[in-house]
Design a protein around this motif. Structure first.
Motif, short mmCIF file in Angstrom:
data_model
loop_
_atom_site.label_atom_id
_atom_site.label_comp_id
_atom_site.label_asym_id
_atom_site.label_seq_id
_atom_site.Cartn_x
_atom_site.Cartn_y
_atom_site.Cartn_z
N PRO A 1 0.82 -1.22 0.00
CA PRO A 1 0.00 0.00 0.00
C PRO A 1 0.84 1.26 0.00
CG PRO A 1 -0.05 -1.07 2.15
CD PRO A 1 0.67 -2.00 1.24
N ASP A 2 0.23 2.35 -0.43
CA ASP A 2 0.94 3.63 -0.56
C ASP A 2 1.50 4.10 0.78
OD1 ASP A 2 0.37 3.65 -3.25
OD2 ASP A 2 -1.29 5.07 -3.09
N TRP A 3 0.78 3.85 1.87
CA TRP A 3 1.24 4.38 3.15
C TRP A 3 2.54 3.73 3.61
CZ3 TRP A 3 1.46 0.87 7.19
CH2 TRP A 3 0.65 -0.27 7.11
N VAL A 4 2.83 2.53 3.11
CA VAL A 4 4.11 1.88 3.38
C VAL A 4 5.19 2.42 2.45
CG1 VAL A 4 5.36 -0.32 3.32
CG2 VAL A 4 3.05 -0.20 4.28
N THR A 5 4.88 2.45 1.16
CA THR A 5 5.85 2.91 0.17
C THR A 5 6.29 4.34 0.43
OG1 THR A 5 4.91 1.43 -1.49
CG2 THR A 5 6.24 3.26 -2.29
N GLU A 6 5.33 5.21 0.74
CA GLU A 6 5.66 6.62 0.94
C GLU A 6 6.55 6.82 2.17
OE1 GLU A 6 1.90 8.61 1.05
OE2 GLU A 6 1.46 8.13 -1.05
N PHE A 7 6.32 6.05 3.22
CA PHE A 7 7.19 6.14 4.39
C PHE A 7 8.61 5.66 4.05
CE2 PHE A 7 9.20 4.29 8.15
CZ PHE A 7 9.11 5.34 9.05
N GLY A 8 8.71 4.52 3.39
CA GLY A 8 10.02 3.99 3.04
C GLY A 8 10.81 4.90 2.13
N GLU A 9 10.14 5.51 1.16
CA GLU A 9 10.84 6.41 0.25
C GLU A 9 11.24 7.71 0.93
OE1 GLU A 9 12.00 5.71 -2.90
OE2 GLU A 9 11.47 3.75 -2.06
N TRP A 10 10.43 8.17 1.88
CA TRP A 10 10.80 9.36 2.66
C TRP A 10 12.08 9.10 3.45
CZ3 TRP A 10 11.56 10.44 7.81
CH2 TRP A 10 11.59 11.79 8.17
N VAL A 11 12.16 7.94 4.11
CA VAL A 11 13.37 7.60 4.86
C VAL A 11 14.57 7.52 3.93
CG1 VAL A 11 14.49 5.84 6.27
CG2 VAL A 11 12.10 6.42 6.69
N PRO B 1 5.69 10.78 6.30
CA PRO B 1 4.30 10.44 5.98
C PRO B 1 3.90 9.12 6.64
CG PRO B 1 5.73 10.02 4.10
CD PRO B 1 6.56 10.73 5.11
N HIS B 2 2.73 9.12 7.24
CA HIS B 2 2.16 7.91 7.85
C HIS B 2 3.07 7.31 8.92
CE1 HIS B 2 -0.29 8.27 4.23
NE2 HIS B 2 0.79 8.11 3.50
N LEU C 1 5.58 -5.13 5.40
CA LEU C 1 6.77 -5.12 6.24
C LEU C 1 8.01 -4.86 5.40
CD1 LEU C 1 7.75 -5.46 9.17
CD2 LEU C 1 8.08 -7.90 8.67
N LEU C 2 8.60 -3.67 5.53
CA LEU C 2 9.78 -3.30 4.78
C LEU C 2 11.01 -3.96 5.38
CD1 LEU C 2 9.01 0.51 4.43
CD2 LEU C 2 8.95 -1.18 2.59
N MET C 3 11.77 -4.68 4.56
CA MET C 3 12.96 -5.41 5.00
C MET C 3 14.24 -4.70 4.58
SD MET C 3 11.72 -7.90 6.67
CE MET C 3 13.22 -8.84 6.91
N ASP C 4 14.21 -3.38 4.51
CA ASP C 4 15.30 -2.61 3.97
C ASP C 4 16.57 -2.68 4.83
OD1 ASP C 4 13.22 -1.99 2.30
OD2 ASP C 4 13.41 0.18 2.50
#
Length: 262
Positions: free
Chosen positions: A184-194, A214-215, A254-257
């Protein structure tokens, strides 16, 4: 003696190392690329104390502080030696900044330590000191904590923050393994902001992620799993910037970055 970058990694569930995934495959080869440090200091989001704390056992045991996983998970062993001298030096560096510290005997490695280290350095022949977060403190505190420990890098110590880039309460399941759920966008947008802020080395904004990301509340209902991120950034020293070296998603949210800071 090589000076290692610092590392933030998303450590996965307790059974992470037992199941094939892009994140597991990445960590299994990444230790060799990093090279072998003299010692490892790893701050785990599963080790929470009121003040900065460092494990000081010569032969740390294992801690299985979870339920609901297959029995084989509790048979995982990571018999790396401890290094009490490093724990004492780390505590001294932090005390010099005015923060009270303590050295802990008898706790053992938790899954935030043994999970990823068993993939990065499966030989378990590098001394390890585990450090605690302070969940009642903010990201700024953990950035300062990392900055206190930055001199250890000059002595061949690999400093790792082990948490999760996000730790939402929501997960998505798919009945078709060939068609994983869409992130979902709320996960992607947080990860890209970081990622953007890390690449800029914008620690002022990152440590105030609750206000600016975001989020942020949805991705981190509790702060503990994010605290190793500013810690790793701080430990990389003045002017450090981050580079995302692995990105994948499990269970849809769940982002595994994994990040390097240098």
């Amino acid at each position: 003696m090589p000076v290692f970058p610092t590392l933030f990694l998303s450590h996965g569930a307790p059974d992470f190392s037992l199941h094939a995934s892009p994140a597991r495959d990445f960590l299994q080869t990444f230790g060799e690329k990093l090279g072998k440090p003299q010692a490892i200091l790893i701050l785990s989001s599963h080790y929470d104390m009121a003040q900065p704390s460092f494990s000081a056992d010569e032969k740390p045991g294992m801690l299985y502080d979870f339920e609901g996983y297959p029995e084989e998970v509790s048979k995982i062993d990571y018999p790396a030696p401890g290094l009490p001298q490093l724990a004492t030096i780390a505590a001294t560096l932090v005390e010099q900044s005015g923060l009270p510290t303590q050295e802990i005997i008898g706790r053992g490695f938790d899954q935030g330590a043994w999970g990823p280290l068993s993939l990065l350095y499966p030989g378990a022949d590098i001394p390890v000191v585990e450090a605690a977060i302070q969940s009642e403190e903010g990201a700024g505190h953990h950035f300062v904590l990392g900055r206190c420990l930055a001199p250890l890098r000059q002595h061949g110590v690999l400093i790792i923050g082990s948490g999760h880039l996000n730790a939402p309460n929501e997960v998505l399941e798919s009945s078709d393994p060939a068609a994983p759920p869409q992130t979902p966008d709320w996960v992607t947008e947080f990860g890209e902001w970081v990622r953007e802020k890390a690449e800029l080395g914008d620690f002022d904004t990152l440590v105030d992620y609750k206000a600016f990301a975001p989020h942020s509340a949805r991705n981190h209902p509790e702060p503990d799993h994010f605290m190793p991120f500013p810690f790793a950034l701080g430990a990389a020293g003045e002017g450090a910037k981050g580079r995302r070296v692995h990105h994948s998603v499990q269970q849809g949210t769940l982002l595994m970055d994994v990040y390097l800071f240098e």
